[in-house]
Design a protein around this motif. Sequence first.
Motif: not given
Length: 348
Positions: A157-161, A165-174, A215-220
Amino acid sequence: MTQTIIDADGHVIEDFDGLYDFLEGPLKGARLAGSMVSPLPWLDGWHALTDPLRWQATDARRWGEFLDATGIQASVLFPTAGLGHGIIENPDWAVRIARAYNRWLHATHLEPDARLKAVALLPVQDIPAAVEELRTTVTELGFVAALLPSVSHLGVTYGDPRFDPIFAEAQRLDVPVVLHGGSNHGLDVLQMLKPFGGTMPLHHPLPLLIHLNAMLYGGTFERFPTLRAGFFEAGSSWIAYMSDRLQYMYGVFKGLAPQMLAADRSPQEVLAEGRIYVTCEPNERFLDAGLRAVGDNNVLYASDFPHELEYEEYARELAKLLGRTDIARPVLDNIVGKSAARFYGLGA
């Protein structure tokens, strides 16, 4: 004052020959005539045998005519066959065809009509390449979000760490990430529901439920505190059920959710933060429940053009939504446009 109407989820029908023009390497410019090889897998093994005009490849002209006819001021475009991109087994091909699709979409839809926006198809089979593609499409091509296929062959799932890196880049790019229903590949529980019509009610929402839970339970959302995420193509009512279900199970088994427990925030508290968005159907009886689960700013209108409906029905569906009297007018204004502008960062 003109009402803001933004379609948070429209679609393109891919021109497979056209995609080959944007491929890198020896297959650039290849043609499919007489070939059994498609650049993208069919979503679920069932071919569309309905109105063939509905499944003709789209372009900016066709989309522009639709926007003019409905009064929609902008639409954010998602793929069709590309929704099955996650089940491509060969990582190299997944990277190549994602890049080709994004550049084909930019050239054939976005450049000719500024009202058309796009989500970037990311090759989740290769995380570094996906991060690079997200950065390029946003900073150089003006894409407004990242698309993560809701079904892939990866078995995680996308809750897997590994996807961090994809989520980090999306957050950085807003820019937000969007999980969109598509293929039912690998959802073995649906194989008992034959014929195809029996799988349709579930094969969009089921993967979304799974990924949201993970994602909720995995801490994303703890690791990425400003990340915005959309869970699209399943209506909005499902998230009300999931809100109660997740909250109850958190209360009983929260010791099994260490990331969430450490942050001392329950699932409903995370859902109420305003970072999780869903799309709605105009005739949903329980639309108010979805609004209560994620907030008045977090349910979006989606035309889904050109899928499913006859052409004339799209304007009627939009009018039906705008005419609802059980939803407060300011909330309807959010649903049909203002919330999408916030979600995608489209400004005024």
